[in-house]
Design an enzyme around this catalytic site. Structure first.
Site, short mmCIF file in Angstrom:
data_model
loop_
_atom_site.label_atom_id
_atom_site.label_comp_id
_atom_site.label_asym_id
_atom_site.label_seq_id
_atom_site.Cartn_x
_atom_site.Cartn_y
_atom_site.Cartn_z
N GLU A 45 0.83 -1.19 0.00
CA GLU A 45 0.00 0.00 0.00
C GLU A 45 0.88 1.25 0.00
O GLU A 45 1.97 1.27 0.58
CB GLU A 45 -0.94 0.00 1.21
CG GLU A 45 -1.98 -1.10 1.11
CD GLU A 45 -3.00 -1.09 2.23
OE1 GLU A 45 -4.15 -1.49 1.97
OE2 GLU A 45 -2.65 -0.69 3.37
N CYS A 81 3.57 8.48 1.17
CA CYS A 81 4.09 7.49 2.10
C CYS A 81 4.36 6.20 1.33
O CYS A 81 3.43 5.60 0.78
CB CYS A 81 3.09 7.26 3.23
SG CYS A 81 3.67 6.15 4.53
N CYS A 92 6.18 -6.99 7.03
CA CYS A 92 7.12 -6.34 7.93
C CYS A 92 7.76 -7.39 8.83
O CYS A 92 7.16 -8.42 9.12
CB CYS A 92 6.41 -5.28 8.77
SG CYS A 92 7.54 -4.23 9.73
N CYS A 121 5.90 -4.73 15.76
CA CYS A 121 5.57 -3.70 16.76
C CYS A 121 4.12 -3.90 17.19
O CYS A 121 3.21 -4.02 16.36
CB CYS A 121 5.77 -2.31 16.18
SG CYS A 121 7.50 -1.96 15.75
N CYS A 171 1.12 -1.66 15.87
CA CYS A 171 1.10 -1.36 14.44
C CYS A 171 0.39 -2.47 13.67
O CYS A 171 0.74 -3.65 13.79
CB CYS A 171 2.53 -1.19 13.93
SG CYS A 171 2.65 -0.81 12.17
N SER A 228 11.26 5.90 14.98
CA SER A 228 10.03 5.44 15.64
C SER A 228 10.39 5.06 17.07
O SER A 228 10.75 3.92 17.35
CB SER A 228 9.43 4.24 14.89
OG SER A 228 8.99 4.62 13.62
N ASN A 235 -3.82 5.45 16.00
CA ASN A 235 -4.86 5.17 15.02
C ASN A 235 -5.33 3.72 15.20
O ASN A 235 -4.57 2.78 14.95
CB ASN A 235 -4.32 5.37 13.59
CG ASN A 235 -3.92 6.80 13.34
OD1 ASN A 235 -4.73 7.70 13.49
ND2 ASN A 235 -2.67 7.02 12.97
N CYS A 276 -1.20 6.47 9.97
CA CYS A 276 0.05 5.89 10.46
C CYS A 276 -0.23 4.61 11.24
O CYS A 276 -1.05 4.58 12.15
CB CYS A 276 0.75 6.91 11.36
SG CYS A 276 2.32 6.35 12.02
#
Length: 400
Positions: free
Chosen positions: A125, A138, A145, A149, A152, A255, A332, A375
């Site tokens: 994405e 972005c 990944c 985390c 996330c 981060s 978020n 995010c």
């Protein structure tokens, strides 16, 4: 509420992607350096004396004009164009679906074929965020990944493979295609003005491809986005931080999300390998950091987890001596998460303390929440869709 952590040995080594990229029989020229383009021209018989000029022509058509076929490259002879078309393409990633948020944010689901086997295609994405004074894109660096985390959504995916330099640059080219943002725009302005490597994946675990892509993006004879408008965000791959400053020279974002190792071990498991002290030392050593080129520390605000004034005080103490700004990110939410966003008055108190200590502490306005484009929300859910559903999504994209 805090989820349980993974076993320590699960994150102490860099995870190996499940797949490696297999180039198609006719590879795209997108993402190649000038030297690599010269080599490709040599393969189709272009004489050494002509290669420098032809490379410059290709570079201009690819990255300044955004040519989508060799037939568009009218300053190159028909014979060479025919030879190029026989052996290569200028393909970008395929737009599978586009979503537009109520606030104007756009999210594209992009298909990345692996070799000539369509069944092995994966998606990433890419998100465009329009603002009054800029347009930020972005960009993703991996399919999935490796970092897990806990707050996330992207981190809940497996790491499938690294993107190539061409697939990274291709995301920017797709955005320019969709936004009519190439050199022939009538008003001469640009919609994509800033690039952030903050999409899917950890950029510094795909260092070579990210470096090669960003050098192309920052080249002023092509895509031409200033390195001061390109930000690379990392969760803290310490050995590659200084290297990024030396070899890429873009802005750096960290981060961080916690000020104590025991909490950061949980929020950002990579911290168990590279703890806060080592991470901050790498930031102090980052080449080119100055008051005009501050390092951004990203800090997601999690209710009752990392948002106390004691956390703010320790954050200020930790960053002493670093040219820094702190970007506070209201959490978020995403399906299945155990975290909540901090209360707004607590975020303001946190921000005010940092600001009074002499650091810029903007609170990032959430964008694209309604399409899961904010995010920490990116995730390629379509990998789970049926072939019929995927075909329907592609058909929708083609009608835009």
């Amino acid at each position: 509420m805090q989820p349980t952590t993974e076993p320590r040995d699960a994150i102490l080594v860099e995870k190996t992607p499940l797949e490696t990229y297999v180039p198609p029989a006719k590879p795209s020229l997108i993402g190649l350096s000038r030297a690599e383009l010269a080599d490709r021209l040599g393969e189709i018989g272009v004489q050494p004396a002509q290669r420098k000029m032809r490379v410059q022509q290709l570079w201009h058509w690819l990255y300044f004009r955004g040519a989508e076929s060799f037939d568009d490259m009218t300053s190159i002879s028909k014979g060479i164009r025919a030879d190029l078309a026989q052996h290569f393409t200028v393909d970008r990633p395929e737009v599978v679906a586009e979503q537009i948020s109520n606030d104007g944010t756009r999210k594209w689901l992009l298909r990345l074929p692996s070799g000539d086997n369509v069944q092995k295609a994966h998606e990433v994405e890419c998100v465009y965020i329009p603002e009054t004074d800029r347009g930020t894109l972005c960009v993703s660096s991996q399919v999935g990944c490796t970092l897990n985390c806990s707050f996330c959504h992207t981190g809940t995916q497996r790491l499938v493979r690294n993107l190539t330099a061409g697939e990274i640059v291709g995301q920017i080219m797709v955005a320019r295609d969709r936004l009519n943002d190439w050199a022939d725009r009538e008003d001469g302005t640009r919609r994509v003005t800033n690039i952030v490597m903050m999409g899917m994946g950890e950029p510094l675990y795909n260092f070579d491809a990210v470096r090669d892509a960003l050098l192309i993006v920052g080249d002023n004879e092509g895509i031409g986005i200033s390195r001061r408008r390109i930000t690379l965000s990392t969760s803290g791959v310490v050995p590659n931080i200084v290297r990024a400053g030396e070899e890429i020279g873009v802005m750096l974002a960290i981060s961080l999300h916690a000020v104590r190792d025991e909490l950061r071990n949980e929020l950002v498991p990579l911290n168990r390998k590279y703890p806060i002290k080592e991470l901050l030392q790498a930031c102090r050593d980052y080449p080119g950091a100055s008051n005009a080129r501050r390092i951004t520390f990203e800090y997601v605000m999690l209710k009752g987890v990392n948002d106390s004034l004691d956390d703010a005080k320790l954050l200020v103490k930790l960053l002493k001596g670093i040219h820094a700004k702190i970007n506070l990110i209201p959490f978020n939410p995403w399906p299945g998460t155990a975290y909540e966003c901090s209360d707004w008055d607590q975020i303001e108190k946190f921000s005010e303390y940092i600001f009074n200590a002499g650091y810029s502490s903007p609170v990032r306005t959430p964008r694209g929440r309604d399409i899961l484009a904010a995010c920490g929300q990116l995730k390629s859910e379509t990998e789970k869709l049926s072939a019929r559903e995927r075909q329907a999504l592609r058909a929708m994209a083609m009608t835009d």
